[in-house]
Design a protein around this motif. Structure first.
Motif, PDB file in Angstrom:
ATOM      1  N   TYR A 175     113.468  43.980  59.541  1.00  0.00           N
ATOM      2  CA  TYR A 175     113.244  44.706  60.800  1.00  0.00           C
ATOM      3  C   TYR A 175     112.344  43.938  61.761  1.00  0.00           C
ATOM      4  N   ILE A 176     111.468  43.081  61.242  1.00  0.00           N
ATOM      5  CA  ILE A 176     110.672  42.242  62.135  1.00  0.00           C
ATOM      6  C   ILE A 176     111.566  41.164  62.768  1.00  0.00           C
ATOM      7  N   ILE A 177     112.334  40.472  61.918  1.00  0.00           N
ATOM      8  CA  ILE A 177     113.165  39.371  62.422  1.00  0.00           C
ATOM      9  C   ILE A 177     114.250  39.903  63.360  1.00  0.00           C
ATOM     10  N   ALA A 178     114.982  40.924  62.916  1.00  0.00           N
ATOM     11  CA  ALA A 178     116.101  41.427  63.721  1.00  0.00           C
ATOM     12  C   ALA A 178     115.601  42.016  65.046  1.00  0.00           C
ATOM     13  N   SER A 179     114.498  42.759  65.020  1.00  0.00           N
ATOM     14  CA  SER A 179     114.005  43.351  66.265  1.00  0.00           C
ATOM     15  C   SER A 179     113.456  42.281  67.202  1.00  0.00           C
ATOM     16  N   GLY A 180     112.795  41.282  66.634  1.00  0.00           N
ATOM     17  CA  GLY A 180     112.278  40.185  67.465  1.00  0.00           C
ATOM     18  C   GLY A 180     113.419  39.472  68.179  1.00  0.00           C
ATOM     19  N   GLU A 181     114.435  39.115  67.421  1.00  0.00           N
ATOM     20  CA  GLU A 181     115.571  38.408  68.032  1.00  0.00           C
ATOM     21  C   GLU A 181     116.295  39.309  69.040  1.00  0.00           C
ATOM     22  N   ALA A 182     116.387  40.604  68.715  1.00  0.00           N
ATOM     23  CA  ALA A 182     117.059  41.541  69.621  1.00  0.00           C
ATOM     24  C   ALA A 182     116.292  41.660  70.939  1.00  0.00           C
ATOM     25  N   SER A 183     114.975  41.734  70.858  1.00  0.00           N
ATOM     26  CA  SER A 183     114.197  41.911  72.098  1.00  0.00           C
ATOM     27  C   SER A 183     114.412  40.717  73.012  1.00  0.00           C
ATOM     28  N   SER A 184     114.591  39.546  72.412  1.00  0.00           N
ATOM     29  CA  SER A 184     114.860  38.356  73.209  1.00  0.00           C
ATOM     30  C   SER A 184     116.311  38.335  73.709  1.00  0.00           C
ATOM     31  N   ASN A 185     117.269  38.569  72.811  1.00  0.00           N
ATOM     32  CA  ASN A 185     118.693  38.548  73.192  1.00  0.00           C
ATOM     33  C   ASN A 185     119.039  39.583  74.258  1.00  0.00           C
ATOM     34  N   LEU A 186     118.409  40.744  74.183  1.00  0.00           N
ATOM     35  CA  LEU A 186     118.762  41.815  75.117  1.00  0.00           C
ATOM     36  C   LEU A 186     118.026  41.692  76.456  1.00  0.00           C
ATOM     37  N   GLY A 187     117.247  40.621  76.567  1.00  0.00           N
ATOM     38  CA  GLY A 187     116.594  40.348  77.854  1.00  0.00           C
ATOM     39  C   GLY A 187     117.595  40.090  78.970  1.00  0.00           C
ATOM     40  N   ARG A 188     118.801  39.665  78.579  1.00  0.00           N
ATOM     41  CA  ARG A 188     119.820  39.325  79.589  1.00  0.00           C
ATOM     42  C   ARG A 188     120.345  40.553  80.344  1.00  0.00           C
ATOM     43  N   TYR A 189     120.155  41.745  79.767  1.00  0.00           N
ATOM     44  CA  TYR A 189     120.665  42.949  80.436  1.00  0.00           C
ATOM     45  C   TYR A 189     119.635  43.432  81.452  1.00  0.00           C
ATOM     46  N   ASP A 190     119.760  42.914  82.662  1.00  0.00           N
ATOM     47  CA  ASP A 190     118.776  43.232  83.700  1.00  0.00           C
ATOM     48  C   ASP A 190     119.437  43.836  84.935  1.00  0.00           C
ATOM     49  N   GLY A 191     120.732  44.167  84.827  1.00  0.00           N
ATOM     50  CA  GLY A 191     121.426  44.833  85.919  1.00  0.00           C
ATOM     51  C   GLY A 191     121.827  43.927  87.072  1.00  0.00           C
ATOM     52  N   THR A 192     121.617  42.618  86.922  1.00  0.00           N
ATOM     53  CA  THR A 192     121.882  41.724  88.051  1.00  0.00           C
ATOM     54  C   THR A 192     123.302  41.157  88.030  1.00  0.00           C
ATOM     55  N   ARG A 193     123.642  40.460  86.940  1.00  0.00           N
ATOM     56  CA  ARG A 193     124.948  39.784  86.900  1.00  0.00           C
ATOM     57  C   ARG A 193     126.047  40.697  86.370  1.00  0.00           C
ATOM     58  N   TYR A 214     130.998  33.056  68.745  1.00  0.00           N
ATOM     59  CA  TYR A 214     131.303  32.904  70.177  1.00  0.00           C
ATOM     60  C   TYR A 214     132.065  34.143  70.666  1.00  0.00           C
ATOM     61  N   GLY A 215     131.501  34.804  71.678  1.00  0.00           N
ATOM     62  CA  GLY A 215     132.155  35.998  72.207  1.00  0.00           C
ATOM     63  C   GLY A 215     131.747  37.283  71.510  1.00  0.00           C
ATOM     64  N   LEU A 216     130.799  37.186  70.569  1.00  0.00           N
ATOM     65  CA  LEU A 216     130.224  38.389  69.938  1.00  0.00           C
ATOM     66  C   LEU A 216     128.911  38.672  70.667  1.00  0.00           C
ATOM     67  N   ALA A 217     128.735  39.896  71.171  1.00  0.00           N
ATOM     68  CA  ALA A 217     127.493  40.226  71.875  1.00  0.00           C
ATOM     69  C   ALA A 217     126.332  40.105  70.887  1.00  0.00           C
ATOM     70  N   ALA A 218     125.352  39.265  71.227  1.00  0.00           N
ATOM     71  CA  ALA A 218     124.286  38.942  70.277  1.00  0.00           C
ATOM     72  C   ALA A 218     123.336  40.109  70.067  1.00  0.00           C
ATOM     73  N   PHE A 219     122.991  40.353  68.802  1.00  0.00           N
ATOM     74  CA  PHE A 219     121.956  41.314  68.443  1.00  0.00           C
ATOM     75  C   PHE A 219     120.816  40.504  67.815  1.00  0.00           C
ATOM     76  N   ALA A 220     121.014  39.973  66.592  1.00  0.00           N
ATOM     77  CA  ALA A 220     120.018  39.103  65.972  1.00  0.00           C
ATOM     78  C   ALA A 220     120.752  37.833  65.539  1.00  0.00           C
ATOM     79  N   SER A 221     120.635  36.804  66.345  1.00  0.00           N
ATOM     80  CA  SER A 221     121.499  35.628  66.202  1.00  0.00           C
ATOM     81  C   SER A 221     121.410  34.921  64.854  1.00  0.00           C
ATOM     82  N   SER A 222     120.276  34.989  64.180  1.00  0.00           N
ATOM     83  CA  SER A 222     120.170  34.270  62.909  1.00  0.00           C
ATOM     84  C   SER A 222     120.783  35.071  61.764  1.00  0.00           C
ATOM     85  N   LEU A 223     121.224  36.279  62.055  1.00  0.00           N
ATOM     86  CA  LEU A 223     121.780  37.150  61.009  1.00  0.00           C
ATOM     87  C   LEU A 223     123.196  37.631  61.300  1.00  0.00           C
ATOM     88  N   ASP A 224     123.561  37.762  62.582  1.00  0.00           N
ATOM     89  CA  ASP A 224     124.860  38.326  62.968  1.00  0.00           C
ATOM     90  C   ASP A 224     126.016  37.537  62.360  1.00  0.00           C
TER      91      ASP A 224
END
Lengths: 95, 467
Positions: free
Chosen positions: B301-319, B196-206
């Motif tokens: 690298y497949i798992i971590a990059s897959g999870e990262a591409s999803s987790n980093l979707g939140r950075y869209d410049g809006t909020r 909680y409060g750690l910026a997510a990179f690959a949630s199943s591994l972080d």
């Protein structure tokens, strides 16, 4: 295995990522190298194997689905790059 | 002095927390001009916290187990009202609205958070060269990288600019920089420290863990930051395995896989020396096999990059975060904000992750990688029925020079070959520095891996080896 410019543009579109022509070229070549490297995995015997999405088996602990108010709304809003009053300003959604 | 003795002296009133913190702030001012471990020093809030601790001591009120201990945190954990950037331009101006649970727990025990440390952008990298802001130097030899992604946290402890630092480890991001900088680095069991409060990179591994200069401080730091947290659904309710530790009853496994070949000579030498020391202490050594770890790197690298591409979707410049001024439509606004805000390695992993999760490729990459993850988990499960601890070097080479691996992403990925298997299996692992250095003054790290929730046996064995 080749990754065409069109494929790179399609992935970048899905990822909502603006890439320069130079970046498209670099990532196209590097992605190809990485995917060739990953072909190694074809040798693994995964028949009768279930996928693991987490390191530990067992239940995750979900909280009750109850709305709780965040104590410091202003702290959240102060990070908003474009706002008017307590609203977030975005580009026009419907033309 | 270690963290335990500082805390005890602060508690007894023998020394003042403010004196300790002023001393560490001076050290940072002097040393960090060269090392660049910190992205920001929290001098004001650190001194304020130190004054509160001194006041409590003067009023004879109880103080925490880390009273007055200067702690640095990696720049991907929230500390309320302080900046957190993930070393990325996209979060350059982000101010934390709350604190991470691990940070909160440190503060409750009266630790003093003195600053946030440099890292590879969004924790993606193995040298800290992917920071959008600056390069951190290895305190042992400034021509070399400190490792990554938690390079700043490792360098801060190595250069005694902090007594403890927090890092996060997804595939080796604590253990590898600990080995490169010559300090202790712990990646706890997945789920034992709240995310909680750690910026997510690959949630199943972080997993959050810590750096220290000795095993005792590591044990103390881990006891403070670990524990179940309702705010993290993957936080475990399981407790530490409590077993009486007797080195003569301990069986240590040495993997006999091809990846153990090709070690740098100095690392091989220290590895054999460590085996001999353990034998002398009375531990028995056994050959083991982890056959599927040969697939660990591409799987990761497949798992971590897959999870990262999803987790980093939140950075869209809006909020929050960088918002592009050039856009003329909403979709363009997302694309441009992300294109301008993310650096090259982050973009590469988002592209790889998006590709492997996209229609037509999902089964071939992501599902296949998850199945191989099961095989790797089973390898560890089987090994731990026969042995208690697995010993390998932490890295195949000592710290490399700046720029050496930047052009070829796969060569950079290979520096995590020993650390990634434990991440996929979620077991705990620690890197411990060997006493002898290379001619260039660089350190060698040994990795000890144990089963889930068995950190205490790691601390015990490190304690014996450091005596």
């Amino acid at each position: 295995m080749e990754i065409t410019k069109k494929e790179i543009e399609h992935i970048a579109e899905l990822a909502k990522l603006e890439l320069t022509d130079e970046e498209k070229k670099i990532y196209g070549a590097q992605l190809k190298d990485i995917l060739v490297w990953m072909e190694k995995l074809n040798k693994a015997d995964i028949s009768n194997t279930e996928p693991a999405s987490y390191a530990l088996s067992g239940k995750s602990h979900l909280r009750e689905d109850k709305v709780k108010k965040f104590p410091d709304t202003q702290a959240l809003l102060s990070n908003v790059p474009a706002r008017e009053f307590d609203f977030i300003k975005v580009k026009k959604v419907i033309e | 002095m270690n963290a335990i003795s500082i805390a005890n002296k602060v508690k007894s009133g023998e020394i003042k927390a403010t004196d300790i913190i002023n001393d560490y702030l001076d050290r940072i001012k002097e040393k960090d001009k060269k090392i660049n471990a910190f992205l920001e020093v929290f001098a004001d809030s650190a001194l304020k916290k130190a004054e509160e601790i001194d006041l409590k001591v003067a009023q004879k009120k109880p103080v925490g187990t880390l009273a007055g201990v200067p702690v640095a945190i990696k720049d991907n954990m929230l500390y309320k009202n302080h900046r957190m950037t993930c070393a990325s331009k996209i979060l350059e101006n982000y101010i934390s609205p709350y604190s991470a649970t691990a940070v909160e727990k440190l503060l409750e025990e009266d630790a003093v958070i003195i600053g946030r440390t440099n890292m590879d952008e969004f924790a993606m990298g193995s040298s800290t060269e992917n920071s959008a802001f600056k390069n951190t130097k290895n305190p042992l030899n400034e021509k070399h990288v400190p490792g990554g992604s938690s390079g700043g946290s490792a360098a801060a402890v190595a250069a005694t600019m902090a007594l403890i630092s927090l890092g996060s480890d997804t595939g080796g991001s604590i253990r590898q920089p600990a080995a490169f900088c010559g300090v202790y680095g712990l990646k706890p069991t997945y789920g034992s420290v709240s995310r909680y409060g750690l910026a997510a990179f690959a949630s199943s591994l972080d997993q959050i863990g810590c750096f220290t200069n000795n095993p005792e401080d590591m044990k103390l730091a881990f006891s403070v930051i670990s524990g179940h947290d309702k705010k993290d659904s993957t936080s475990s309710i399981l407790q530490q395995t409590e077993k009486k530790f007797d080195i003569k009853a301990i069986k240590i496994g040495i993997p006999k896989e091809p990846f153990m070949e090709g070690l740098e000579p100095k690392i091989k030498e220290e590895f054999l020396l460590t085996i001999q020391k353990l034998k002398n202490l009375g531990a028995s050594m056994l050959d083991i096999s982890l056959p599927n770890t040969q697939y660990a790197l591409p799987t990761y690298y497949i798992i971590a990059s897959g999870e990262a591409s999803s987790n980093l979707g939140r950075y869209d410049g809006t909020r929050y975060g960088l918002n592009s001024k050039k856009a003329d439509s909403l979709i363009n606004f997302y694309k441009l904000s992300r294109g301008e805000g993310f650096g090259p390695e982050v973009k590469r992993r988002i592209m790889l992750g998006t590709y492997s999760l996209s229609a037509g490729y999902y089964d071939d990459y992501y599902i296949k990688a998850q199945k191989i993850r099961t095989l790797i988990k089973n390898d560890f499960k089987k090994a731990f029925t026969e042995i208690d601890i697995i010993l390998t070097p932490t890295t195949p080479t000592t710290a490399f020079k700046f720029g050496d691996k930047l052009k070829n992403p796969i060569s950079m990925y290979l520096s995590d070959i020993f650390t990634i298997p434990a991440s996929l299996a979620g077991v705990c692992a620690v890197s411990a520095p060997c006493k002898n250095k290379t001619e260039a003054g660089l350190s060698v790290g040994m990795q000890f891996t144990s089963n889930h929730f068995n950190e205490t046996s790691l601390f015990s064995i490190l304690g014996l080896l450091s005596d």
